[in-house]
Design a protein around this motif. Structure first.
Motif, PDB file in Angstrom:
ATOM      1  N   HIS A 289       0.849  -1.199   0.000  1.00 27.42           N
ATOM      2  CA  HIS A 289       0.000   0.000   0.000  1.00 27.42           C
ATOM      3  C   HIS A 289       0.884   1.248   0.000  1.00 27.42           C
ATOM      4  O   HIS A 289       1.918   1.293   0.652  1.00 27.42           O
ATOM      5  N   GLU A 290       0.453   2.246  -0.738  1.00 26.60           N
ATOM      6  CA  GLU A 290       1.092   3.564  -0.683  1.00 26.60           C
ATOM      7  C   GLU A 290      -0.020   4.595  -0.704  1.00 26.60           C
ATOM      8  O   GLU A 290      -0.837   4.622  -1.639  1.00 26.60           O
ATOM      9  N   GLU A 291      -0.069   5.417   0.320  1.00 29.92           N
ATOM     10  CA  GLU A 291      -1.196   6.346   0.451  1.00 29.92           C
ATOM     11  C   GLU A 291      -0.765   7.644   1.099  1.00 29.92           C
ATOM     12  O   GLU A 291       0.208   7.701   1.859  1.00 29.92           O
ATOM     13  N   LYS A 292      -1.485   8.709   0.755  1.00 32.60           N
ATOM     14  CA  LYS A 292      -1.274  10.003   1.391  1.00 32.60           C
ATOM     15  C   LYS A 292      -2.000  10.027   2.737  1.00 32.60           C
ATOM     16  O   LYS A 292      -3.092   9.464   2.872  1.00 32.60           O
ATOM     17  N   VAL A 293      -1.408  10.709   3.697  1.00 31.86           N
ATOM     18  CA  VAL A 293      -1.995  10.823   5.032  1.00 31.86           C
ATOM     19  C   VAL A 293      -2.402  12.275   5.258  1.00 31.86           C
ATOM     20  O   VAL A 293      -1.553  13.178   5.247  1.00 31.86           O
ATOM     21  N   VAL A 294      -3.690  12.504   5.433  1.00 29.73           N
ATOM     22  CA  VAL A 294      -4.176  13.862   5.700  1.00 29.73           C
ATOM     23  C   VAL A 294      -3.574  14.352   7.013  1.00 29.73           C
ATOM     24  O   VAL A 294      -3.612  13.664   8.034  1.00 29.73           O
ATOM     25  N   SER A 295      -3.001  15.545   6.980  1.00 33.10           N
ATOM     26  CA  SER A 295      -2.287  16.076   8.136  1.00 33.10           C
ATOM     27  C   SER A 295      -3.229  16.457   9.273  1.00 33.10           C
ATOM     28  O   SER A 295      -4.345  16.961   9.040  1.00 33.10           O
ATOM     29  N   GLU A 296      -2.765  16.229  10.488  1.00 31.80           N
ATOM     30  CA  GLU A 296      -3.462  16.717  11.670  1.00 31.80           C
ATOM     31  C   GLU A 296      -3.344  18.244  11.731  1.00 31.80           C
ATOM     32  O   GLU A 296      -2.424  18.841  11.165  1.00 31.80           O
ATOM     33  N   LYS A 297      -4.250  18.872  12.459  1.00 33.88           N
ATOM     34  CA  LYS A 297      -4.219  20.327  12.588  1.00 33.88           C
ATOM     35  C   LYS A 297      -3.313  20.732  13.747  1.00 33.88           C
ATOM     36  O   LYS A 297      -3.509  20.311  14.879  1.00 33.88           O
ATOM     37  N   GLY A 298      -2.311  21.526  13.457  1.00 40.86           N
ATOM     38  CA  GLY A 298      -1.470  22.084  14.508  1.00 40.86           C
ATOM     39  C   GLY A 298      -2.122  23.301  15.124  1.00 40.86           C
ATOM     40  O   GLY A 298      -2.910  23.991  14.470  1.00 40.86           O
ATOM     41  N   ASP A 299      -1.799  23.585  16.375  1.00 42.63           N
ATOM     42  CA  ASP A 299      -2.427  24.735  17.039  1.00 42.63           C
ATOM     43  C   ASP A 299      -1.620  25.106  18.280  1.00 42.63           C
ATOM     44  O   ASP A 299      -1.739  24.481  19.327  1.00 42.63           O
ATOM     45  N   TYR A 300      -0.811  26.160  18.169  1.00 44.36           N
ATOM     46  CA  TYR A 300       0.012  26.586  19.300  1.00 44.36           C
ATOM     47  C   TYR A 300      -0.816  27.103  20.463  1.00 44.36           C
ATOM     48  O   TYR A 300      -0.332  27.157  21.604  1.00 44.36           O
ATOM     49  N   ALA A 301      -2.051  27.483  20.202  1.00 44.23           N
ATOM     50  CA  ALA A 301      -2.928  27.954  21.282  1.00 44.23           C
ATOM     51  C   ALA A 301      -3.198  26.851  22.303  1.00 44.23           C
ATOM     52  O   ALA A 301      -3.631  27.145  23.432  1.00 44.23           O
ATOM     53  N   ARG A 302      -2.930  25.620  21.949  1.00 48.98           N
ATOM     54  CA  ARG A 302      -3.176  24.524  22.887  1.00 48.98           C
ATOM     55  C   ARG A 302      -2.264  24.615  24.115  1.00 48.98           C
ATOM     56  O   ARG A 302      -2.594  24.088  25.171  1.00 48.98           O
ATOM     57  N   VAL A 303      -1.115  25.289  23.988  1.00 42.57           N
ATOM     58  CA  VAL A 303      -0.290  25.530  25.175  1.00 42.57           C
ATOM     59  C   VAL A 303      -1.064  26.397  26.166  1.00 42.57           C
ATOM     60  O   VAL A 303      -1.038  26.159  27.379  1.00 42.57           O
ATOM     61  N   TYR A 304      -1.766  27.390  25.659  1.00 41.52           N
ATOM     62  CA  TYR A 304      -2.567  28.249  26.532  1.00 41.52           C
ATOM     63  C   TYR A 304      -3.776  27.503  27.089  1.00 41.52           C
ATOM     64  O   TYR A 304      -4.196  27.752  28.221  1.00 41.52           O
ATOM     65  N   ASP A 305      -4.324  26.593  26.301  1.00 39.61           N
ATOM     66  CA  ASP A 305      -5.390  25.739  26.833  1.00 39.61           C
ATOM     67  C   ASP A 305      -4.865  24.924  28.018  1.00 39.61           C
ATOM     68  O   ASP A 305      -5.545  24.778  29.037  1.00 39.61           O
ATOM     69  N   ASP A 306      -3.643  24.407  27.867  1.00 36.08           N
ATOM     70  CA  ASP A 306      -3.022  23.644  28.952  1.00 36.08           C
ATOM     71  C   ASP A 306      -2.852  24.509  30.193  1.00 36.08           C
ATOM     72  O   ASP A 306      -3.121  24.064  31.323  1.00 36.08           O
ATOM     73  N   MET A 307      -2.390  25.743  30.003  1.00 34.37           N
ATOM     74  CA  MET A 307      -2.170  26.633  31.144  1.00 34.37           C
ATOM     75  C   MET A 307      -3.489  26.997  31.818  1.00 34.37           C
ATOM     76  O   MET A 307      -3.580  27.065  33.056  1.00 34.37           O
ATOM     77  N   TYR A 308      -4.534  27.222  31.025  1.00 35.50           N
ATOM     78  CA  TYR A 308      -5.848  27.522  31.585  1.00 35.50           C
ATOM     79  C   TYR A 308      -6.332  26.368  32.452  1.00 35.50           C
ATOM     80  O   TYR A 308      -6.822  26.568  33.575  1.00 35.50           O
ATOM     81  N   GLN A 309      -6.180  25.158  31.934  1.00 33.10           N
ATOM     82  CA  GLN A 309      -6.652  23.993  32.687  1.00 33.10           C
ATOM     83  C   GLN A 309      -5.849  23.789  33.966  1.00 33.10           C
ATOM     84  O   GLN A 309      -6.404  23.413  35.004  1.00 33.10           O
TER      85      GLN A 309
END
Length: 339
Positions: A289-309
């Motif tokens: 098999h050879e296939e393209k992999v749809v990329s995950e969404k990056g989001d630097y704001a998740r660091v701030y989500d971590d800090m909020y939590q």
């Protein structure tokens, strides 16, 4: 609501922090301290107080989190000052000048019962998240080798540096990205082989590194250079049944440099099909098999989500103290021998 103040009004604050902290409804950016707040090259954020009086930031009881975006030499002093004023702290990377300083300031934060964390935003790079997804799919089989590259072609940068400085070295400034990714996902290795060079000669900038992390049945290589006219793939992962190649890096930085910001742009940082990685493998029946992999969404704001939590909801920090200390130790060990 988590209310935030910043120390520093340069590229770090304006390119890598404000576009994300200003884009969360549960965050409020109240104050930014800079020595010359009216002389900056960046457009001021509306509704934010800019001041050259550090006490204004420190003595504001509404501010719960102070983010330090200054040169590494001042990180420890500013972090301690913020903790002394009862503030939680987020510090840009590299976190502290030394491992010893990192251990000391983490212990001080624990004594104050406050949250202190390093801004390891690269844990939320699209290419890293996509590679993790592929590994966890099991299609590669048992892992054998992982290659991680962080290349530039910027010869003008090392050519402009005429003396050696540990804190301004390439390993300190860029190794912290990929080294943290290695430790965050694979844990601490059994041992590390270091190849850290000054390609322009002794007394010049460290401008190349190649670190091999050895585990019981896996090698993870982290390589980076200022002299790569054509960048190597961001990630290459080899398993017993296949290989995954992600050629291009996360696009958030690319968009930030163009002032194409997350607010108002749903496609911010999103890979196009030409950026997708390629997964090649044999399935359990031996079929190719050879296939393209749809990329995950990056989001630097998740660091701030971590800090909020962590600050508001009392949850455990995502980026553990021991991981940050380990990164500091590795880059300190790697830089030995440079002068």
């Amino acid at each position: 609501m988590l209310t935030i103040g910043y120390i520093g009004n340069g590229k770090s604050t304006n390119r890598y922090h404000l576009p994300f902290s200003l884009n969360r409804e549960n965050l409020k950016v109240k104050t930014i301290y800079a020595r010359n707040p009216d002389k900056g090259e960046w457009e001021k954020a509306p509704g934010v107080l800019y001041t050259d009086e550090l006490e204004t930031l420190m003595n504001d009881e509404e501010i719960q989190l102070i983010v330090i975006c200054t040169h590494i030499d001042s990180h420890y002093a500013y972090a301690k000052m913020a903790l002394d004023h009862g503030k939680n702290v987020l510090v840009e990377k590299p976190f502290m000048p030394t491992k010893e300083a990192a251990v000391s300031i983490f212990q001080y934060a624990k004594e104050k019962n406050l949250v202190l964390q390093c801004y390891q935003n690269r844990r939320y790079d699209s290419d890293f998240l996509t590679t993790k997804k592929v590994i966890e799919s099991g299609k590669l089989g048992d892992l054998l080798e992982v290659e991680m590259h962080y290349d530039y072609y910027r010869p003008e940068t090392p050519n402009s540096v005429t003396h050696y400085s540990k804190n301004n070295s390439y390993l300190y400034g860029h190794g912290v990205h990929t080294i943290d990714q290695v430790l965050a996902y694979f844990g601490e290795p059994e041992y590390i082989h270091y190849d850290v060079r000054q390609l322009l000669g002794s007394g010049r900038m460290n401008d190349y590194f190649d670190l091999d992390f050895y585990y019981s049945s896996l090698k993870v290589s982290v390589k980076s250079s200022f002299f790569r006219l054509k960048a190597r793939p961001s990630f290459v992962v080899y398993g017993k049944k296949g290989v995954f190649v992600k050629q291009t890096q996360d696009r958030q930085e690319e968009h930030l440099k163009l002032f194409y910001l997350p607010k108002g742009h749903a496609d911010f940082g999103i890979d196009l099909p030409e950026h997708y990685g390629t997964l090649t493998y044999l399935d359990d029946a031996g079929q190719y098999h050879e296939e393209k992999v749809v990329s995950e969404k990056g989001d630097y704001a998740r660091v701030y989500d971590d800090m909020y939590q962590a600050i508001v909801q009392g949850k455990d920090k995502t980026i553990e103290d021991e991981e940050t200390i380990a990164v500091m130790e590795i880059i300190e060990n790697g830089i030995e021998g440079c002068s």
